[in-house]
Enzyme design. Structure first.
Site, PDB file in Angstrom:
ATOM      1  N   ASP A 160       1.546  -7.307 -36.628  1.00 50.87           N
ATOM      2  CA  ASP A 160       2.504  -7.806 -37.624  1.00 50.87           C
ATOM      3  C   ASP A 160       2.443  -6.947 -38.894  1.00 50.87           C
ATOM      4  OD1 ASP A 160       3.018 -10.324 -35.996  1.00 50.87           O
ATOM      5  OD2 ASP A 160       0.870 -10.462 -36.361  1.00 50.87           O
ATOM      6  N   HIS A 188      -0.464 -15.771 -36.310  1.00 50.53           N
ATOM      7  CA  HIS A 188       0.337 -14.794 -35.549  1.00 50.53           C
ATOM      8  C   HIS A 188       1.429 -15.576 -34.827  1.00 50.53           C
ATOM      9  CE1 HIS A 188       1.692 -11.526 -33.075  1.00 50.53           C
ATOM     10  NE2 HIS A 188       1.483 -12.249 -31.999  1.00 50.53           N
TER      11      HIS A 188
END
Ligand SMILES: NC(=O)c1ccc[n+]([C@@H]2O[C@H](COP(=O)([O-])OP(=O)(O)OC[C@H]3O[C@@H](n4cnc5c(N)ncnc54)[C@H](O)[C@@H]3O)[C@@H](O)[C@H]2O)c1
Ligand SMILES: O=C(O)C[C@H](O)C(=O)O
Length: 332
Positions: A160, A188
């Protein structure tokens, strides 16, 4: 003098990420070009033949740094003596399954693999959980491997983080290597908060804040955030498979920085056990900005958090608390 080999475990090694990851490890992308490795690859019996095929390809690739390969469906053999464990194996969500069903399968996998790692891994083994739900799988692993120090258990949010760097670099037309210090806070998942408030770009006139260069708060507080939050889903839509090469590359970045250190003045994002920093509830595995040195991560302290960010930090913490409760309910 040549270094002793490091034993690296990859679970789910016959899967997509495994197939991209093991050659990177064997080429020195994870631990450096002078660090020999012995790969331990674990998968489940239905994938044994495919796992053996991956082993054959590793032999055929004749990687100079690769000093041995263990390919097994036996979790004890897989975990024995490993210095680094990258946990990619897990149970994917299938049609008709509820979140709780997926959680329940993964909780039981991570509970049993925690015990195997605790009993058989090398002392001070560093663990990275990639398989989803990554933060909660890592938390379960921590709970069921009490003798592994909590500082040695982490989950992957570096993908990410790298996605956020990539979006800023595309938007500004600058090299991705000139952008740094974005932060992924939290889970996440699509509640993660990609934060650019401390991010900078190296320019010929010195380091400049990303916010100043982009000069479009509506984009930074809107589309930028949702693009990063939903990038995993966009890859699945495009490839009909979830991200693999970028996930494998991010796993290498995560371990490399953890073991070899982050560059001076640079922080990265890691899912780690919360100590209550930034008023994030203690006892969650939450993604924070960290620096690494001497093989240890440290949460970057003292960053200013504005009201907009506060709400986002809290929302993703809330989701993680709910996931934790769900995971515990599956243990009963
Ligand atoms: N954290 C992240 O950034 C990130 C990014 C991408 C994917 N993921 C997650 O990573 C995981 C792996 O993704 P993939 O695309 O490689 O999936 P995949 O289905 O291709 O591979 C998973 C492998 O795990 C194996 N496996 C299942 N149960 C196991 C067990 N108990 N022990 C060992 N191996 C087991 C399967 O047989 C399979 O070979 C998924 O959970 C995915 O959602 C996380
Ligand atoms: O597997 C997924 O659901 C997406 C994956 O975690 C990703 O971020 O690419």
């Amino acid at each position: 003098m040549a270094k002793d080999p490091v034993r690296v475990l990859v679970t789910g090694a016959a899967g997509q990420i495994g197939y991209a990851l093991v050659p990177m490890i064997a080429r020195g992308v994870m631990l450096g070009p002078d660090q020999p490795v012995i790969l331990h690859m674990l998968d489940i019996p239905p994938a044994a033949e495919s796992l053996n095929g991956v082993k054959m390809e590793l032999v055929d690739a004749a990687f100079p740094l690769l000093k041995g390969v263990v390919a097994t469906t036996d979790v004890v053999e897989a975990c024995t003596g490993v210095n680094i464990a990258v946990m990619v194996g897990g149970f994917p969500r299938k049609e008709g399954m509820e979140r709780k069903d997926v959680m329940s399968k993964n909780v039981s996998i991570y509970k049993s693999q925690a015990s195997a790692l605790e009993k058989h891994a090398a002392a001070n083994c560093k663990v990275l959980v990639v398989a989803n739900p990554a933060n909660t799988n890592a938390l379960i692993l921590k709970e069921f491997a009490p003798s592994i120090h909590e500082k040695n258990i982490s989950c992957l949010t570096r993908l990410d983080h790298n996605r956020a760097l990539g979006q800023i670099s595309e938007r500004l037309g600058v090299q991705v290597s000139d952008v740094k210090n974005v932060i992924i806070w939290g889970n996440h998942s699509s509640t993660q908060y990609p934060d650019v408030n401390h991010a900078t770009v190296a320019t010929p006139a010195g380091e400049k804040p990303v916010r100043e260069l982009v000069a479009d708060d509506a984009w930074l507080n809107g589309e930028f955030i949702t693009t990063v939050q939903q990038r995993g889903a966009a890859i699945i839509k495009a490839r009909k498979l979830s991200s693999a090469l970028s996930a494998a590359s991010a796993a290498c970045d995560h371990i490399r920085d953890w073991v070899l250190g982050t560059p001076q003045g640079t922080f990265v994002s890691m899912g780690v056990y919360s100590d209550g920093s930034y008023n994030v509830p203690a006892g969650l595995i939450y993604s924070f900005p960290v620096t690494c040195g001497n093989g240890e991560w440290k949460i970057v302290q003292g960053l200013a958090i504005d009201e907009f960010s506060r709400k986002k930090l809290d929302a993703t913490a809330e989701e993680l608390s709910e996931e934790k409760a769900l995971a515990y309910s599956c243990l009963n």
